[in-house]
Each structure stands twice: as structure tokens, then as C-alpha cells.
Design a protein around this motif. Structure first.
Motif, mmCIF file in Angstrom:
data_model
loop_
_atom_site.group_PDB
_atom_site.id
_atom_site.type_symbol
_atom_site.label_atom_id
_atom_site.label_comp_id
_atom_site.label_asym_id
_atom_site.label_seq_id
_atom_site.Cartn_x
_atom_site.Cartn_y
_atom_site.Cartn_z
ATOM 1 N N GLY A 96 1.545 0.543 -10.465
ATOM 2 C CA GLY A 96 0.821 1.999 -10.281
ATOM 3 C C GLY A 96 -0.761 1.530 -10.352
ATOM 4 O O GLY A 96 -1.046 0.445 -10.630
ATOM 5 N N ARG A 97 -1.919 2.703 -10.179
ATOM 6 C CA ARG A 97 -3.129 2.185 -10.206
ATOM 7 C C ARG A 97 -3.554 1.942 -11.688
ATOM 8 O O ARG A 97 -3.057 2.520 -12.814
ATOM 9 N N PRO A 149 -1.604 -4.788 -4.308
ATOM 10 C CA PRO A 149 -2.273 -3.582 -4.790
ATOM 11 C C PRO A 149 -1.211 -2.912 -5.859
ATOM 12 O O PRO A 149 0.119 -3.032 -5.536
ATOM 13 N N PHE A 150 -1.681 -2.453 -6.811
ATOM 14 C CA PHE A 150 -0.908 -1.442 -7.634
ATOM 15 C C PHE A 150 -0.056 -2.360 -8.834
ATOM 16 O O PHE A 150 0.838 -1.823 -9.387
ATOM 17 N N LYS A 255 -1.235 0.542 2.285
ATOM 18 C CA LYS A 255 -1.677 1.093 0.824
ATOM 19 C C LYS A 255 -1.079 2.551 0.483
ATOM 20 O O LYS A 255 -0.623 2.647 -0.721
ATOM 21 N N SER A 256 -1.329 3.669 1.282
ATOM 22 C CA SER A 256 -0.964 4.882 0.912
ATOM 23 C C SER A 256 0.578 4.852 0.722
ATOM 24 O O SER A 256 0.999 5.215 -0.185
ATOM 25 N N GLU A 259 1.658 2.872 -2.275
ATOM 26 C CA GLU A 259 1.387 3.587 -3.883
ATOM 27 C C GLU A 259 2.242 4.518 -4.036
ATOM 28 O O GLU A 259 2.843 4.629 -5.252
ATOM 29 N N ASP A 260 2.769 5.297 -3.147
ATOM 30 C CA ASP A 260 3.842 6.181 -3.168
ATOM 31 C C ASP A 260 5.172 5.571 -3.608
ATOM 32 O O ASP A 260 5.948 6.147 -4.332
ATOM 33 N N LYS A 263 5.160 3.865 -7.492
ATOM 34 C CA LYS A 263 4.295 4.871 -8.644
ATOM 35 C C LYS A 263 5.236 4.900 -9.633
ATOM 36 O O LYS A 263 4.907 4.867 -10.715
#
Length: 268
Positions: A96-97, A149-150, A255-256, A259-260, A263
Motif C-alpha cells: 500500500g501507499r 511501487p506500494f 500504477k493505478s 495499487e488497487d 491494497k
């Protein structure tokens, strides 16, 4: 290294790569202690392992705590009569972020993925020295080679573990203790169940048994590292070294969706 008769401690051995590695090492004639923090899951794993080989025992302990590490080393050495190989496999993840991840979960990752292996290895070194032909095996991650990422904190811990292993290998060179680092890619384990990312997002999964077999080959060859993922992973590692901006752009396009998909990825 000769595996037959070797006395091996595997942390986080009640499921996933650790359990698969225990099966593979027992098949080669090793004596194995597996650890886990959940007594019921550990008991089930040991029962399954004992169906194929009697020389396996379990130690219920949380290696993220000082008490758990002390119990792990003491009981393993008592059960095995010494120690030839330490496999630092226990780990946890929370994706996650960064700004959305609770501090407690970040610290839990750091404790189990980095602090625990360092301190457990430190505690085990006197017993490994007595072996005369010993090894430390650190289970890092492909994310240590290509940051995703994440997974910023997870990547940091696994990259830290990899660098720890490289430095320690050089520190112990000529002293009878070798250090091997494994970099699994996506693996079909309970730890990955809450990760919904698929091959289109860079999360292909291979069986834990395949990863374990590669690590066993690495142990026997006294390899420095075992990297999973084949040519595709090798090409991405080279691209990340030579043109990291291209990798940035590749992740930007994913990325989008990524991320989903990750998460809810949590296994702590």
C-alpha cells in the motif's frame, strides 16, 4: 555443501517456501527444525513432514521477539545436536501507499524481515562456527532487486537483508561459514493470498516447491545467490540498472491497477 546429515534450522517453516524447503531438504537426508509463531499450524506442518522423514522437529516461537529468538536457537540446537545451516525465511508483508500504512505495520515488517534475521544470525554464529562447514541462507525477494511501487518498506527490508548477507559473506570468508541469498519472485504461498495482482501486473506465481528446489541446488553448489524469474527477470534487472527511467515509465502505466490489486495485501 553436503546436505545429507546436515543439521538445519528453518524459520517460518510451517507454510510456503519454508515448508517446501523443509520437504526438499529432508528428502536429501538432512535433519531439520522448523519454526513458526502459530502452534497449531506448526504442529500440522511437522506432522506432514514426519510422514516422509522422522528427523524433523518444530519449535513454536516468534523470531521477531528477543524471547522467541532465544528459544529458537536454544531448542533447535538441543534437538539437532548442533547447527550447520540457518535459513532466515520468516517474513511478513504489508503493501500500500507509504502514507496510508500504519506505523505499527511498518515496524512489524522491519522487525520480522530485517531485524530478526540479523539478530538470529548473530546468535547462531557460535554454533555455526563449531560446524566447520556451515551456511546462512537468507530468503530475500525479487523486490529487493527491482523496487516496486506500494512495497517501499518491504523492498527496503529485503534489500537490506540482501546487503547484510553480502557483507557477512565477506566478513566470514575463510572461516567455514558461507552466506547464500535467495530472491524468489511471485510464489504461490499463503503470504500471497491477499495479493490480487496477476501476471499482467508483474506478479506471476510459481510453486513453492520450484523455489525450494532451486535453493537446495544453490546450497549444494555453495552459490552466492539464487534469483528466480528466468530470462524475463534477468532482463528487467539489467534494464533497472542501465535505464531505471524506463522501468519507472513501465510502472507508471501499471500504477493505478497495481495499487488497487495490492491494497489489501497483508501478511504480518
Amino acid at each position: 555443501m553436503r546436505i545429507e546429515g546436515a543439521r538445519i534450522l528453518i524459520t517460518g517453516g510451517s507454510s510456503g517456501i519454508g515448508l517446501a524447503l523443509a520437504h526438499a531438504l529432508l528428502a536429501k537426508g538432512a535433519k531439520v527444525v522448523v519454526t513458526g509463531r502459530r502452534p497449531d499450524a506448526l504442529a500440522n506442518a511437522v506432522e506432514a513432514l514426519q510422514r516422509t522423514a522422522p528427523s524433523v522437529w518444530g519449535v513454536a516461537a516468534d523470531v521477531a521477539s528477543p524471547e522467541g529468538r532465544a528459544a529458537t536457537i536454544t531448542q533447535a540446537v538441543d534437538l539437532l545436536g548442533g547447527l550447520d545451516v540457518l535459513v532466515n525465511n520468516a517474513g511478513g508483508v504489508r503493501a500500500g501507499r507509504l502514507e496510508n500504512t500504519p506505523e505499527a505495520e511498518l515496524l512489524a515488517m522491519i522487525d520480522v524481515d530485517l531485524v530478526a534475521p540479523i539478530l538470529l544470525t548473530r546468535a547462531a554464529l557460535p554454533m555455526l562456527r563449531e560446524s566447520g562447514d556451515a551456511m546462512v541462507v537468507n530468503i530475500a525477494s525479487g523486490i529487493a532487486l527491482i523496487g516496486a511501487p506500494f512495497y517501499a518498506t518491504y523492498a527496503a527490508t529485503k534489500a537490506g537483508l540482501a546487503c547484510f548477507g553480502e557483507a557477512l559473506r565477506r566478513e566470514l570468508k575463510g572461516e567455514g561459514i558461507h552466506v547464500l541469498t535467495a530472491y524468489p519472485g511471485g510464489t504461490d504461498t499463503p503470504m500471497m493470498k491477499s495479493n490480487r495482482a496477476g501476471p499482467d501486473l508483474g506478479f506471476s506465481r510459481e510453486p513453492a516447491s520450484a523455489v525450494a528446489a532451486a535453493i537446495v541446488d544453490g546450497i549444494e553448489a555453495n552459490a552466492f545467490e539464487v534469483i528466480r524469474g528466468g530470462d524475463a527477470r534477468a532482463q528487467m534487472i539489467a534494464l533497472n540498472r542501465d535505464n531505471p527511467a524506463a522501468v519507472d515509465e513501465r510502472f507508471l502505466g501499471l500504477k493505478s491497477a497495481l495499487e488497487d490489486a495490492v491494497k489489501d495485501h497483508s501478511a504480518l
